[in-house]
Each structure stands twice: as structure tokens, then as C-alpha cells.
Scaffold this motif. Structure first.
Motif, PDB file in Angstrom:
ATOM      1  N   SER A 187      -5.566  20.315   2.533  1.00  0.00           N
ATOM      2  CA  SER A 187      -6.964  20.590   3.157  1.00  0.00           C
ATOM      3  C   SER A 187      -7.832  21.156   2.158  1.00  0.00           C
ATOM      4  N   PHE A 188      -9.364  20.827   2.641  1.00  0.00           N
ATOM      5  CA  PHE A 188     -10.343  21.284   1.756  1.00  0.00           C
ATOM      6  C   PHE A 188     -11.213  22.082   2.695  1.00  0.00           C
ATOM      7  N   ASN A 189     -10.473  22.767   3.598  1.00  0.00           N
ATOM      8  CA  ASN A 189     -11.395  23.837   4.618  1.00  0.00           C
ATOM      9  C   ASN A 189     -12.009  24.661   3.569  1.00  0.00           C
ATOM     10  N   GLY A 190     -12.839  25.492   4.117  1.00  0.00           N
ATOM     11  CA  GLY A 190     -13.890  26.551   3.169  1.00  0.00           C
ATOM     12  C   GLY A 190     -13.039  27.687   2.572  1.00  0.00           C
ATOM     13  N   ASN A 191     -11.855  27.850   3.070  1.00  0.00           N
ATOM     14  CA  ASN A 191     -11.160  29.115   2.365  1.00  0.00           C
ATOM     15  C   ASN A 191     -10.043  28.572   1.480  1.00  0.00           C
ATOM     16  N   LYS A 192      -9.868  27.271   1.489  1.00  0.00           N
ATOM     17  CA  LYS A 192      -8.805  26.770   0.535  1.00  0.00           C
ATOM     18  C   LYS A 192      -9.117  26.821  -1.006  1.00  0.00           C
ATOM     19  N   ILE A 193      -8.002  26.490  -1.845  1.00  0.00           N
ATOM     20  CA  ILE A 193      -8.390  26.760  -3.390  1.00  0.00           C
ATOM     21  C   ILE A 193      -9.645  25.730  -3.936  1.00  0.00           C
ATOM     22  N   ILE A 194      -9.724  24.650  -3.276  1.00  0.00           N
ATOM     23  CA  ILE A 194     -11.237  24.247  -3.499  1.00  0.00           C
ATOM     24  C   ILE A 194     -11.406  23.574  -2.244  1.00  0.00           C
ATOM     25  N   THR A 195     -12.886  23.154  -2.008  1.00  0.00           N
ATOM     26  CA  THR A 195     -13.358  23.010  -0.555  1.00  0.00           C
ATOM     27  C   THR A 195     -14.331  21.833  -0.702  1.00  0.00           C
ATOM     28  N   THR A 196     -14.223  21.105   0.402  1.00  0.00           N
ATOM     29  CA  THR A 196     -15.357  20.173   0.662  1.00  0.00           C
ATOM     30  C   THR A 196     -16.228  20.526   1.806  1.00  0.00           C
ATOM     31  N   ALA A 197     -16.312  21.778   2.226  1.00  0.00           N
ATOM     32  CA  ALA A 197     -16.684  22.600   3.466  1.00  0.00           C
ATOM     33  C   ALA A 197     -15.704  22.154   4.581  1.00  0.00           C
ATOM     34  N   GLY A 198     -15.442  21.134   4.851  1.00  0.00           N
ATOM     35  CA  GLY A 198     -14.349  20.721   5.968  1.00  0.00           C
ATOM     36  C   GLY A 198     -13.969  19.388   5.359  1.00  0.00           C
TER      37      GLY A 198
END
Ligand SMILES: *Cc1c(COP(=O)(O)O)cnc(C)c1O
Length: 375
Positions: A187-198
């Protein structure tokens, strides 16, 4: 004056994210097509290695849903799922009207207990239906016991969906998380280690499966000149703006893993001689965690509620551990195998601020609360 809020795991930009987003604007690929998507997928494929084929999607949840579809999960099928997880690991089972069977954690990694897993598999077989999939999670970045879980998967011929939503950058015996499942999810949700916003990705082991994932993720359009549909699809593709953010973020991944692991070292130094609180750490050097979140277990009847309130009064965000699925009202009627270790972890645990931009000043404020509350 109120001090700035210390967040649990905030987004952290700072590479070439905007450049790639500008590139999408400049070329007018404001779309679910474009070079950022292709490049993001390719970069992840080379990072993961091990013959990984990456499909970029709108979320990790979408990736789990597609993984179940790719394994032909249908109404009434059993799907085994780790109980100690975020609800997104399990909900796609219900999207397909399949039947979740939950499995407890073991104490070393907090992930799926191989013994309880085998009990669950036997139960399903006794009911006359072999489970269609096993959803095993690398919770808080910690790899699950991959050898044991994969051995059971092989023994009974049941595919594994690896939910590594939180575990990009983690490794088990040197092999990256995201490469253990028949299908894996990040996942690249906002709180993960890297993000794509969602956003999220589905990782498959061959190109054919990727092709089918892409087909299902883009409305299941048949290969015709007109819009012909024989199968139910979804609108699950990642867009070229999100992928631009992802490209920039991915370039900084190594730094971010180092930063998270330094946070862990900080908590380790702070808490190592404290008998009232245990920092959750890797059981051996086989398990290389990105320490997405640092988590502690409070002992001797210390209360997680009181500690959380103290942090909150100091404008520091903390969070309880995931409430296991077998204790959720939504899943109260589901079968569960294990001894409720995950319930005990939920009762006594707390997640501490673990962002990659945690400054020394932040650390001092966190130390102060911990030293005052749990001397
Ligand atoms: C974040 C997360 C998901 C879902 O990912 P989204 O991108 O937010 O849909 C799934 N499983 C776990 C364990 C997660 O932490």
C-alpha cells in the motif's frame, strides 16, 4: 504556546515528486495512463526482483480484492485471514460474499501462527471445502514466518496472498517482502513508509497474471473495437499523478528505511532497561523489519489509555494496536483459530510516533513523556 503536533506516521516528501507530477501536467497525461505509471511499476519490479510483475492500483484494498478475484474466490468459499490486522486485509473477502476464517498470531512476529493456520485449514477441509486462499500479513513491517506458512500452503496446495501493505523495504532471510505470496500487496496510503497519497500495487509472479489483473482493474473491457464486456471488472487503476509522487518517493526509499530503523534504535535505547514496557523487535536477524510503526506492550497493569492520554496532552499522536478481526462486531460470527494472543496484544499495546521526519526535538518530547509516566 502549544508545541507542534508529532504525528504517528506522516507523509514525507522531499525528493523529485513534484518534478514527476509537473511532467504529467506538461505532457497532459492527467489520466490513468502515462509514463509515471510505467516507470513506477518498472522501478518497483527492479527493486523487488525475484521475477515480480507489478500492477499499480488505486489502493492496497483494491489490490487485495483483485488478488481474491484472480484466485477465483466466489460466494461461499472459505478464505483464511490473519486476525491481527487492519480491516482492509479482510473486507475484500466479504466484497465477494466469501467466508472469512480467522487465525491468531504467534508471539515472535505477531503474524499468522502456523499451527493455528493448519487447524483452520483442517477445519475447512472437514466442512468439505478447501480454503481458496490464505491472507498472511507482515504487520507493522515485520515479516511473517514465511518458511512455515509457505510450507503449509504447499502441503495443502492453497495459494498465499501476502499483505505487505506496511512492509515495503522489509526482508526475510534477505528476500524482500512483496515477493513471498503467490500474489502480494503493498500500500501507498498516506501513512505508509512511502506514499502516493492513495494507492497500492498487486505483485504477481508472471506476466499472464499481471495482464489479467490489469484487465480486471480497467473495467474488464474485452479485446474488441467496441466496448464489449463478458466479465465483471473494476475501476482500480492508479493514476499518473499519484504514480509521479510514487516515483519520487521510491527514489528515497532506502533513506526512509534507515530513518525508520533509527527510530527503532532510539526506542530500544530508551526502553531497554525498563521492566514495565517491552518494545516489539525482530526475533532474529532473519527478520529485517522496516519498523513502519514502533509498538510497545505495557506490563504490570499499566494502562494504554492513560499513556495515550499523556501523549495526547503533549500533542503527540499514538494509537492502539489493531483490534483483531475476530473481536470486531463486523466479523463476530466468523470462525477463529488460536488462543487470542492478538486480543492480549490489543489490550496492552500502543503504537508510538515512527515517522521518517522525527527530529531530535520530537524524540526529546517523546522521551520526556515515557520517562515521566513509566519510570
Ligand atoms: C494500509 C493497509 C491496507 C490497505 O491499504 P490501502 O492502500 O489503505 O487500501 C491493507 N492491509 C494492511 C495491513 C494495511 O496496513
Amino acid at each position: 504556546m502549544k508545541k507542534d503536533k508529532i504525528w504517528l506516521s506522516p507523509p514525507h516528501m522531499g525528493g523529485n515528486e513534484l518534478e514527476y507530477v509537473h511532467n504529467a501536467f506538461d505532457t497532459n497525461w492527467i489520466s490513468q495512463y502515462g509514463s509515471n505509471i510505467d516507470e513506477f511499476e518498472h522501478s518497483l519490479e527492479s527493486y523487488l526482483g525475484n521475477n515480480s510483475h507489478v500492477t499499480a492500483l488505486s489502493s492496497g484494498t483494491a489490490a487485495i480484492h483483485l488478488a481474491l478475484r484472480l484466485l477465483n474466490v466466489e460466494e461461499g468459499d472459505f478464505v483464511i485471514c490473519q486476525s491481527f490486522t487492519f480491516v482492509a486485509s479482510a473486507n475484500p473477502i466479504l466484497y465477494l460474499k466469501a467466508v472469512p476464517v480467522f487465525v491468531d498470531s504467534e508471539a515472535q512476529t505477531w503474524n499468522m501462527c502456523p499451527d493455528a493456520l493448519e487447524d483452520a485449514v483442517r477445519y475447512c477441509i472437514q466442512q468439505g471445502k478447501k480454503p481458496k486462499a490464505i491472507i498472511a500479513v507482515c504487520l507493522y513491517g515485520m515479516p511473517f514466518k514465511a518458511e512455515e506458512i509457505l510450507q503449509i500452503s504447499k502441503k495443502y496446495d492453497i495459494p498465499v496472498i501476502e499483505d505487505s501493505a506496511e512492509a515495503l523495504g522489509s526482508k526475510y532471510k534477505g528476500q524482500p517482502c512483496g515477493t513471498f505470496g503467490d500474489l502480494s500487496v503493498i500500500s501507498f496510503n498516506g501513512n505508509k513508509i512511502i506514499t502516493t497519497a492513495g494507492g497500492g500495487v498487486l505483485i504477481s509472479r508472471n506476466q499472464e497474471v499481471k495482464k489479467r489483473a490489469l484487465f480486471l482493474a480497467t473495467q474488464g473491457k474485452d479485446n474488441e473495437e467496441f466496448y464489449n464486456h463478458s466479465e465483471l471488472g473494476y475501476n482500480y487503476r492508479m493514476d499518473n499523478i499519484a504514480a509521479g509522487i510514487g516515483r519520487g518517493q521510491l527514489e528515497t526509499l532506502e533513506e526512509k528505511i534507515i530513518a525508520r530503523r533509527k527510530n527503532h534504535d532510539f526506542y530500544h535505547e530508551l526502553l531497554k532497561n525498563n521492566e514495565n514496557i517491552d518494545l516489539f523487535s525482530a526475533p532474529s536477524t532473519d527478520f529485517y523489519s522496516n519498523y513502519w510503526l514502533n509498538t510497545v506492550i505495557l506490563k504490570n497493569t499499566l494502562s494504554k489509555e492513560i499513556l495515550r492520554d499523556k501523549f495526547s496532552q503533549n500533542n503527540i499522536e499514538t494509537r492502539y494496536l489493531w483490534k483483531p478481526m475476530h473481536l470486531q462486531p463486523l466479523y463476530k460470527d466468523c470462525k477463529f483459530f488460536g488462543n487470542n494472543l492478538s486480543g492480549t496484544l490489543f489490550d496492552t499495546g500502543l503504537c508510538l510516533p515512527s515517522g521518517t521526519n522525527l527530529t531530535n526535538d520530537c524524540r526529546n518530547r517523546i522521551s520526556e513523556v515515557l520517562e515521566n509516566e513509566i519510570p
